[in-house]
Design a protein around this motif. Structure first.
Motif, mmCIF file in Angstrom:
data_model
loop_
_atom_site.group_PDB
_atom_site.id
_atom_site.type_symbol
_atom_site.label_atom_id
_atom_site.label_comp_id
_atom_site.label_asym_id
_atom_site.label_seq_id
_atom_site.Cartn_x
_atom_site.Cartn_y
_atom_site.Cartn_z
ATOM 1 N N PHE A 1 11.048 30.039 24.699
ATOM 2 C CA PHE A 1 11.963 29.465 23.716
ATOM 3 C C PHE A 1 11.391 28.164 23.142
ATOM 4 N N MET A 2 11.953 27.757 21.987
ATOM 5 C CA MET A 2 11.588 26.451 21.401
ATOM 6 C C MET A 2 11.750 25.371 22.473
ATOM 7 N N GLY A 3 10.768 24.508 22.566
ATOM 8 C CA GLY A 3 10.883 23.399 23.517
ATOM 9 C C GLY A 3 10.492 23.748 24.942
ATOM 10 N N GLY B 1 7.491 24.142 25.966
ATOM 11 C CA GLY B 1 6.225 23.477 26.301
ATOM 12 C C GLY B 1 4.979 24.300 26.026
ATOM 13 N N LYS B 2 5.105 25.342 25.212
ATOM 14 C CA LYS B 2 3.965 26.238 24.962
ATOM 15 C C LYS B 2 2.742 25.495 24.412
ATOM 16 N N SER B 3 2.974 24.613 23.446
ATOM 17 C CA SER B 3 1.834 23.919 22.825
ATOM 18 C C SER B 3 1.181 22.929 23.784
ATOM 19 N N LEU C 1 0.118 28.547 16.883
ATOM 20 C CA LEU C 1 0.337 29.459 15.753
ATOM 21 C C LEU C 1 1.098 28.789 14.603
ATOM 22 N N ASP C 2 2.071 27.950 14.917
ATOM 23 C CA ASP C 2 2.802 27.249 13.846
ATOM 24 C C ASP C 2 1.871 26.306 13.068
ATOM 25 N N ASP C 3 1.003 25.598 13.784
ATOM 26 C CA ASP C 3 0.027 24.718 13.106
ATOM 27 C C ASP C 3 -0.884 25.546 12.200
ATOM 28 N N LYS D 1 5.109 22.997 5.403
ATOM 29 C CA LYS D 1 5.763 22.804 6.712
ATOM 30 C C LYS D 1 6.637 24.026 7.039
ATOM 31 N N ILE D 2 6.745 24.311 8.340
ATOM 32 C CA ILE D 2 7.540 25.471 8.762
ATOM 33 C C ILE D 2 8.970 25.410 8.191
ATOM 34 N N GLN D 3 9.580 24.222 8.273
ATOM 35 C CA GLN D 3 10.978 24.162 7.795
ATOM 36 C C GLN D 3 11.085 24.421 6.289
ATOM 37 N N GLY E 1 10.794 35.605 5.427
ATOM 38 C CA GLY E 1 9.537 35.157 4.833
ATOM 39 C C GLY E 1 8.642 34.541 5.887
ATOM 40 N N PHE E 2 9.248 33.699 6.723
ATOM 41 C CA PHE E 2 8.471 33.075 7.796
ATOM 42 C C PHE E 2 7.925 34.136 8.747
ATOM 43 N N ARG E 3 8.762 35.103 9.103
ATOM 44 C CA ARG E 3 8.326 36.151 10.051
ATOM 45 C C ARG E 3 7.142 36.945 9.500
ATOM 46 N N SER E 4 7.106 37.148 8.190
ATOM 47 C CA SER E 4 5.949 37.913 7.691
ATOM 48 C C SER E 4 4.682 37.064 7.704
ATOM 49 N N THR F 1 2.482 30.468 20.828
ATOM 50 C CA THR F 1 3.227 31.139 19.753
ATOM 51 C C THR F 1 4.511 30.361 19.437
ATOM 52 N N GLY F 2 5.196 30.769 18.372
ATOM 53 C CA GLY F 2 6.514 30.211 18.080
ATOM 54 C C GLY F 2 7.560 31.013 18.855
ATOM 55 N N GLY F 3 8.698 30.388 19.109
ATOM 56 C CA GLY F 3 9.730 31.029 19.938
ATOM 57 C C GLY F 3 10.217 32.379 19.435
ATOM 58 N N GLY F 4 10.042 32.623 18.131
ATOM 59 C CA GLY F 4 10.569 33.870 17.575
ATOM 60 C C GLY F 4 9.532 34.970 17.435
ATOM 61 N N ILE F 5 8.371 34.765 18.035
ATOM 62 C CA ILE F 5 7.286 35.752 17.885
ATOM 63 C C ILE F 5 7.703 37.138 18.381
ATOM 64 N N ASN G 1 13.792 19.382 13.118
ATOM 65 C CA ASN G 1 12.735 20.089 12.386
ATOM 66 C C ASN G 1 12.683 21.587 12.637
ATOM 67 N N ARG G 2 13.451 22.034 13.620
ATOM 68 C CA ARG G 2 13.399 23.460 13.920
ATOM 69 C C ARG G 2 14.645 24.143 13.339
ATOM 70 N N PRO G 3 14.446 24.896 12.263
ATOM 71 C CA PRO G 3 15.602 25.475 11.552
ATOM 72 C C PRO G 3 16.531 26.284 12.456
ATOM 73 N N LEU G 4 15.975 27.017 13.419
ATOM 74 C CA LEU G 4 16.834 27.877 14.231
ATOM 75 C C LEU G 4 17.457 27.150 15.422
ATOM 76 N N TRP G 5 17.061 25.903 15.612
ATOM 77 C CA TRP G 5 17.713 25.079 16.631
ATOM 78 C C TRP G 5 18.821 24.258 15.979
ATOM 79 N N ARG H 1 19.689 36.008 24.146
ATOM 80 C CA ARG H 1 19.102 37.244 23.603
ATOM 81 C C ARG H 1 17.582 37.228 23.764
ATOM 82 N N ARG H 2 16.973 36.078 23.465
ATOM 83 C CA ARG H 2 15.511 35.972 23.525
ATOM 84 C C ARG H 2 14.997 36.040 24.965
ATOM 85 N N GLU H 3 15.729 35.405 25.891
ATOM 86 C CA GLU H 3 15.306 35.386 27.294
ATOM 87 C C GLU H 3 14.988 36.782 27.805
#
Ligand code: S3P
Length: 164
Positions: free
Chosen positions: A9-11, A13-15, A32-34, A43-45, A55-58, A75-79, A113-117, A130-132
């Protein structure tokens, strides 16, 4: 070495973990976001604003295929939202950084900065739950991160990589 995909999930610590792991193993690393931001010079947002989540997913789906030459990919949390991405990642090693919702909430408290958060707690929690399930089912290895230092997490991943 098979490449390593860090998911979670976002936050979670993946990066940060990815960078340290790459240093320790002397391997190449990409966030991947960078990569997406540098490639599209946006910028992602702003991608979310201009093109919406789809659009972002593609962009993300294409980018994932382009970074396969890197040893370690954060990766990003929504990969995991696209089945196809899961198949790509499973050709390497998929490692799930599992962080509790309470911990994520603390870390992302002031994050705008994280639209889905950036939504109501109820929606955040729904997305998290759901993601877990998806992270757990598509990963080769789960590493719990709560109350662990970056160093401890990196050591756990190293151990896994050396033995598998
Ligand atoms: C997203 C997570 C973000 C970024 C985008 C979408 C998601 O990456 O890819 O905002 O859907 O969970 P981080 O997991 O690095 O925050």
């Amino acid at each position: 070495m098979k490449n390593i995909y860090l998911i979670g999930f976002m936050g979670s610590g993946k990066s940060t973990v990815g960078k340290h792991l790459a240093n320790e193993l002397n391997k190449s690393f990409i966030d991947l976001d960078d990569y997406i931001e540098n490639k599209h010079k946006i910028k992602i947002q702003d991608i979310f604003k201009d093109l919406g989540e789809e659009g972002f997913r593609s962009y993300e789906k294409i980018a994932l295929k382009e970074v396969q030459n890197y040893d370690i990919v954060a990766t990003g949390g929504g990969i995991v939202e696209k089945e196809e991405n899961i198949s790509v990642m499973r050709e390497g090693r998929v490692i799930f950084l599992k962080t509790s919702f309470e911990e994520i909430e603390k870390r992302l408290k002031d994050d705008k900065n994280r639209p889905l958060w950036n939504q109501e707690r109820e929606q955040q929690l729904e997305l998290f739950n759901r993601r877990e399930k998806i992270y757990a089912s598509c990963s080769h290895k789960t590493i719990k991160t709560d109350k662990k230092s970056i160093l401890e997490i990196v050591e756990e991943i190293k151990l896994y990589v050396m033995n598998n």
